[in-house]
Design an enzyme around this catalytic site. Structure first.
Site, PDB file in Angstrom:
ATOM      1  N   GLU A 154       6.248  19.571  -4.873  1.00 23.61           N
ATOM      2  CA  GLU A 154       6.534  21.098  -4.811  1.00 23.61           C
ATOM      3  C   GLU A 154       7.676  21.344  -3.646  1.00 23.61           C
ATOM      4  OE1 GLU A 154       3.992  19.477  -3.188  1.00 23.61           O
ATOM      5  OE2 GLU A 154       3.987  20.102  -1.161  1.00 23.61           O
ATOM      6  N   CYS A 166      -0.678  14.633  -1.494  1.00 19.67           N
ATOM      7  CA  CYS A 166      -0.638  14.259  -0.041  1.00 19.67           C
ATOM      8  C   CYS A 166      -1.900  14.218   0.792  1.00 19.67           C
ATOM      9  CB  CYS A 166       0.445  14.721   0.631  1.00 19.67           C
ATOM     10  SG  CYS A 166       1.001  13.513   2.031  1.00 19.67           S
ATOM     11  N   HIS A 186       5.099  15.039  -2.771  1.00 17.79           N
ATOM     12  CA  HIS A 186       5.032  16.215  -2.642  1.00 17.79           C
ATOM     13  C   HIS A 186       6.062  16.800  -3.815  1.00 17.79           C
ATOM     14  CE1 HIS A 186       3.414  17.230   1.301  1.00 17.79           C
ATOM     15  NE2 HIS A 186       3.533  15.946   1.636  1.00 17.79           N
TER      16      HIS A 186
HETATM   17  N1  GLN Z   1      -0.647  12.201   7.222  1.00 13.73           N
HETATM   18  C1  GLN Z   1      -1.237  13.476   6.618  1.00 13.73           C
HETATM   19  C2  GLN Z   1      -2.917  13.499   6.474  1.00 13.73           C
HETATM   20  O1  GLN Z   1      -3.283  12.420   6.903  1.00 13.73           O
HETATM   21  C3  GLN Z   1      -0.860  13.736   5.426  1.00 13.73           C
HETATM   22  C4  GLN Z   1       0.602  14.292   5.333  1.00 13.73           C
HETATM   23  C5  GLN Z   1       0.997  15.155   4.169  1.00 13.73           C
HETATM   24  O2  GLN Z   1       0.339  15.927   3.694  1.00 13.73           O
HETATM   25  N2  GLN Z   1       2.435  15.270   3.986  1.00 13.73           N
HETATM   26  O3  GLN Z   1      -3.415  14.435   6.142  1.00 13.73           O
END
Ligand code: GLN
Length: 221
Positions: free
Chosen positions: A189, A80, A187
């Site tokens: 995890e 992410c 994610h």
């Molecule tokens: N939207 C977040 C970002 O731009 C990422 C979101 C996440 O890691 N769950 O960093």
């Protein structure tokens, strides 16, 4: 056996540490906050969280340049926000954008799913990881980025949202691999499924064992 670090500046690092504890081939797990800790690990996970915050904290704490160097050489997986940081380009960044570590020849769309669908779960068949479509991976997306452009043939698509991986449209790509780098916009995890963690550890071990000989430089455009 390898030692795996999890960047522990902000975000979901504790959950990654917990997940790594279930993998026998991991000899030690280290929350990473300093350059010294970075030097002592074989592979790194950059967790989800807020990519702008992670970049800012990394700069202020003085580990940013060391991280940049690490991800160019050693197996690293970004989830992410971590995927955003590993991308060479990102859009939807505030005024002039944020710093990226880079390494992956991709462009990411931050917050792709917008506020309508802040978070959702999707069952993904990831041929290299899930043995069959009947046994999919439960992928949790939280204000997730997607990959809008792939700029190198070295980038391998591992998973797409709601599509077969062989379809050519890149708009819904949610997992890729390039050399020693792995990135998922979801994610793993936050689930009870450790298959992607296992995959990363196997991939890192293979890279360390064989990568030294046939090692390719990551092309940075
Ligand atoms: N939207 C977040 C970002 O731009 C990422 C979101 C996440 O890691 N769950 O960093």
């Amino acid at each position: 056996q390898i030692s795996v670090g999890v960047l522990a500046l902000q975000g979901a690092f504790q959950e990654h540490i917990h997940m790594l504890q279930s993998i026998p081939k991991v000899s030690s797990i280290l929350p990473v906050r300093t350059a010294e800790q970075l030097r002592s690990i074989d592979a790194l996970i950059i967790p989800g969280g807020e990519s702008t915050t992670i970049a800012l904290v990394a700069e202020h704490s003085g580990i940013w340049e060391n991280l940049k160097e690490f991800v160019r050489q050693k197996p690293t997986w970004g989830t992410c926000a971590g995927m955003i940081l590993l991308a060479n380009e990102a859009n939807n960044t505030k005024k002039g954008g944020q710093k990226l570590l880079g390494g992956l020849d991709i462009k990411v769309n931050r917050n792709q799913f917008g506020s309508q669908i802040d978070s959702f779960e999707s069952l993904l068949h990831i041929p290299q990881i899930t043995s069959s479509p009947e046994d999919p991976f439960p992928a949790v997306f939280i204000r997730a980025p997607t990959i809008s452009t792939i700029n190198s043939l070295e980038v391998e698509i591992l998973a797409k949202l709601g599509h077969n991986v062989d379809e050519t449209d890149a708009s819904t790509v949610v997992a890729v691999k390039q050399g020693h780098l792995l990135a998922t916009s979801f994610h793993p995890e936050l689930t009870n499924d450790n298959r992607i963690h296992k995959y990363f550890v196997e991939h890192a071990i293979n890279y360390i064992v064989s990568g030294q000989n046939g090692k390719k430089e990551i092309s940075l455009k």
